[in-house]
Design an enzyme around this catalytic site. Structure first.
Site, PDB file in Angstrom:
ATOM      1  N   ASP A 122       0.845  -1.194   0.000  1.00 47.81           N
ATOM      2  CA  ASP A 122       0.000   0.000   0.000  1.00 47.81           C
ATOM      3  C   ASP A 122       0.880   1.243   0.000  1.00 47.81           C
ATOM      4  OD1 ASP A 122      -2.338   1.429  -0.017  1.00 47.81           O
ATOM      5  OD2 ASP A 122      -2.614   1.363   2.165  1.00 47.81           O
ATOM      6  N   HIS A 129      -3.847  13.903   0.760  1.00 46.93           N
ATOM      7  CA  HIS A 129      -4.131  12.988   1.871  1.00 46.93           C
ATOM      8  C   HIS A 129      -2.995  13.023   2.900  1.00 46.93           C
ATOM      9  CE1 HIS A 129      -5.412   9.500   4.135  1.00 46.93           C
ATOM     10  NE2 HIS A 129      -4.254   8.904   3.908  1.00 46.93           N
ATOM     11  N   ARG A 138       0.278  15.556  13.330  1.00 44.19           N
ATOM     12  CA  ARG A 138       1.634  15.986  13.626  1.00 44.19           C
ATOM     13  C   ARG A 138       1.711  17.496  13.687  1.00 44.19           C
ATOM     14  NH1 ARG A 138       2.536  11.427  10.433  1.00 44.19           N
ATOM     15  NH2 ARG A 138       2.550  12.728   8.578  1.00 44.19           N
ATOM     16  N   GLU A 195     -10.741   3.734   2.976  1.00 39.26           N
ATOM     17  CA  GLU A 195      -9.791   4.558   2.236  1.00 39.26           C
ATOM     18  C   GLU A 195     -10.042   4.323   0.751  1.00 39.26           C
ATOM     19  OE1 GLU A 195      -5.799   3.799   3.774  1.00 39.26           O
ATOM     20  OE2 GLU A 195      -6.091   5.380   5.267  1.00 39.26           O
ATOM     21  N   GLU A 197      -9.096   4.009  -2.768  1.00 43.38           N
ATOM     22  CA  GLU A 197      -7.842   3.747  -3.478  1.00 43.38           C
ATOM     23  C   GLU A 197      -8.106   2.989  -4.774  1.00 43.38           C
ATOM     24  OE1 GLU A 197      -4.655   2.182  -1.103  1.00 43.38           O
ATOM     25  OE2 GLU A 197      -5.394   3.085   0.752  1.00 43.38           O
ATOM     26  N   ASP A 229      -9.224   0.231   1.253  1.00 42.30           N
ATOM     27  CA  ASP A 229      -8.278  -0.187   2.285  1.00 42.30           C
ATOM     28  C   ASP A 229      -8.871   0.153   3.653  1.00 42.30           C
ATOM     29  OD1 ASP A 229      -5.955  -0.973   3.573  1.00 42.30           O
ATOM     30  OD2 ASP A 229      -5.066   1.024   3.431  1.00 42.30           O
ATOM     31  N   GLN A 236      -5.114   1.628  14.886  1.00 42.24           N
ATOM     32  CA  GLN A 236      -3.952   2.099  14.104  1.00 42.24           C
ATOM     33  C   GLN A 236      -3.140   3.144  14.887  1.00 42.24           C
ATOM     34  OE1 GLN A 236      -5.176   3.898  10.392  1.00 42.24           O
ATOM     35  NE2 GLN A 236      -3.094   4.368   9.724  1.00 42.24           N
ATOM     36  N   LYS A 249      -5.147  -2.398   9.973  1.00 39.86           N
ATOM     37  CA  LYS A 249      -5.302  -2.489   8.522  1.00 39.86           C
ATOM     38  C   LYS A 249      -5.556  -3.896   8.000  1.00 39.86           C
ATOM     39  CE  LYS A 249      -4.108   1.779   7.209  1.00 39.86           C
ATOM     40  NZ  LYS A 249      -4.883   2.610   6.288  1.00 39.86           N
ATOM     41  N   THR A 345      -4.778   6.363  -0.128  1.00 41.02           N
ATOM     42  CA  THR A 345      -6.011   7.149  -0.202  1.00 41.02           C
ATOM     43  C   THR A 345      -5.881   8.279  -1.210  1.00 41.02           C
ATOM     44  OG1 THR A 345      -6.219   6.706   2.143  1.00 41.02           O
ATOM     45  CG2 THR A 345      -7.672   8.400   1.231  1.00 41.02           C
TER      46      THR A 345
END
Ligand code: CA
Length: 415
Positions: A122, A129, A138, A195, A197, A229, A236, A249, A345
């Protein structure tokens, strides 16, 4: 514009220009199928037509397997010949195919996982994203980590839990660290997310030790599917430092049943974003290597109508498939036929194009409104998540169909 003797609506995903491959189950047997309109061309029947055997020289048993892997192993030149053969025969009113029972209704067959997936990787290739996640968890000022603009970042996922559209999944349980708690708790995931994808499927292996260049990448790609996903955000968040995603995941990823060949989306190639800082030589590429493919996500609660909550596009990716494959193999890592390499994503720049509930609800701070008045921050039990994708211009439409999954309550675990 060609005329196909099989009639289909102009809104159909499965036009003559598409000819995607899948594996169906019908009357207790498996077969390789090619979708056209609302029908399936049963390639096990086509493989027994003398004209096909003489022209293509593919052993008939290749089409009677429960996965596409043996057909994929015939190689890209053979796939092109089959595509050419089908295009020719479907536009010939006197085709041999009309004398044989080669068509099944899609409503009469069950589609299964199209490939045996030896390995699943992945990526994390949408800048929007990665920026959104970086801002939430963060540093809003330095959202992207220092490596992100220099390489297509990825992790190795788990192949065993990849399931086909229509397979229900149970809400996973696991460890979580609630906010302000001192010790972790165990229980059903409360922040269940999708997600949006796409994944490409490896069509040609490379020998261990020999990288694949961006110039050769297309030759190693069999086709693409839609890829959901699934992610348990609370599991997580607590587990992922320092080694990355694991139980949040690997409890399920859902794919669409029809594999759209790269040749089918050829005319939808578009330029990618300017990449700055300049990338290392092995990541440079020639030509247009991104694709204009519209993507949508809808939620449908039990007994309710569905609401489309995301409209994005595959072209929003910063890193393209050729770069992803070149990076994945630059150390000599060997790809195997059937490997799935997911995009990460696919979020666009606007809020309505964010490809996960995490971003749509901005980490649970706002509601996503559904028709009928319900609201969602994350996915509830009983919800179906439906993803769709299509490329379209004035002449033709090439669609991916859909990947549809219902979330069931957690299994009770013995304590
Ligand atoms: Ca992902």
């Amino acid at each position: 514009m060609h005329n196909c003797w099989i009639e289909y609506d102009h809104t159909s995903d499965f036009s003559l220009y598409n000819l995607p491959y899948g594996v169906f189950r019908y009357d207790g047997r498996y077969g390789v199928g090619v979708a056209i309109g609302d029908q399936v061309i049963d390639m096990t029947a086509v493989a027994h037509i003398e004209q096909f055997q003489q022209e293509l020289k593919i052993p008939a048993e290749v089409f009677a397997r429960p996965v596409l892997n043996d057909y994929i192993a015939q190689g890209p030149a053979k796939h092109r010949e089959v595509r050419k053969y089908l295009t020719r025969e479907l536009t010939d009113v006197q085709s041999y195919l009309r004398d044989h029972q080669v068509l099944l209704s899609q409503s009469d067959v069950e589609m299964v996982l199209p490939v045996r997936v030896p390995n699943y990787t992945d990526f994390y290739s949408s800048r929007d994203h990665a920026t959104n996640v970086g801002k939430m968890f963060r540093d809003p000022e330095n959202a992207l980590l220092p490596n992100w603009l220099h390489m297509p970042v990825a992790y190795h996922g788990r192949a065993s839990s990849i399931v086909v559209s229509g397979t229900d999944l149970h809400r996973p349980c696991g460890q979580q660290m609630p906010k302000d708690a001192e010790t972790p708790v165990y229980g059903p995931c409360r922040l269940l997310d999708f997600e949006l994808e796409m994944a490409f499927i490896i069509g040609k292996a490379n020998e261990l030790g020999r990288p694949i260049s961006t110039a050769d990448a297309d030759d190693h790609i069999f086709g693409l599917v839609l890829f959901n996903d699934w992610s348990a955000r609370d599991i997580q968040k607590w587990e992922y430092v320092p080694l990355g995603p694991f139980l949040g995941k690997n409890w399920g990823s859902s794919v669409s049943p029809w594999v759209v060949p790269l040749d089918a989306i050829e005319k939808f190639r578009v330029p990618g974003p300017a990449q700055s800082p300049e990338v290392l030589p092995y990541l440079k590429y020639e030509g247009d290597r991104h694709y204009d493919i519209s993507l949508e996500v809808a939620i449908q609660p039990d007994d309710m109508d569905e609401t489309t909550i995301v409209r994005s596009n595959y072209r929003h990716l910063y890193w393209n498939m050729a770069q992803q494959l070149a990076h994945h193999t630059i150390n000599g890592c060997n790809m195997q036929i059937g490997d799935m390499l997911a995009s990460g994503t696919i979020s666009g720049p606007t809020e309505s194009s964010f490809g996960s509930m995490l971003e749509l609800s901005w980490a649970g701070k706002k509601d996503v409104e559904l028709v009928g008045g319900q609201k969602r921050k994350f996915i509830h039990d009983g919800d179906r998540v439906i993803m769709r994708a299509f490329a379209q211009n004035n002449d033709c439409r090439v669609g991916f169909g859909e990947v549809r999954t219902k979330i069931l309550p957690s299994h009770k675990t013995k304590s």
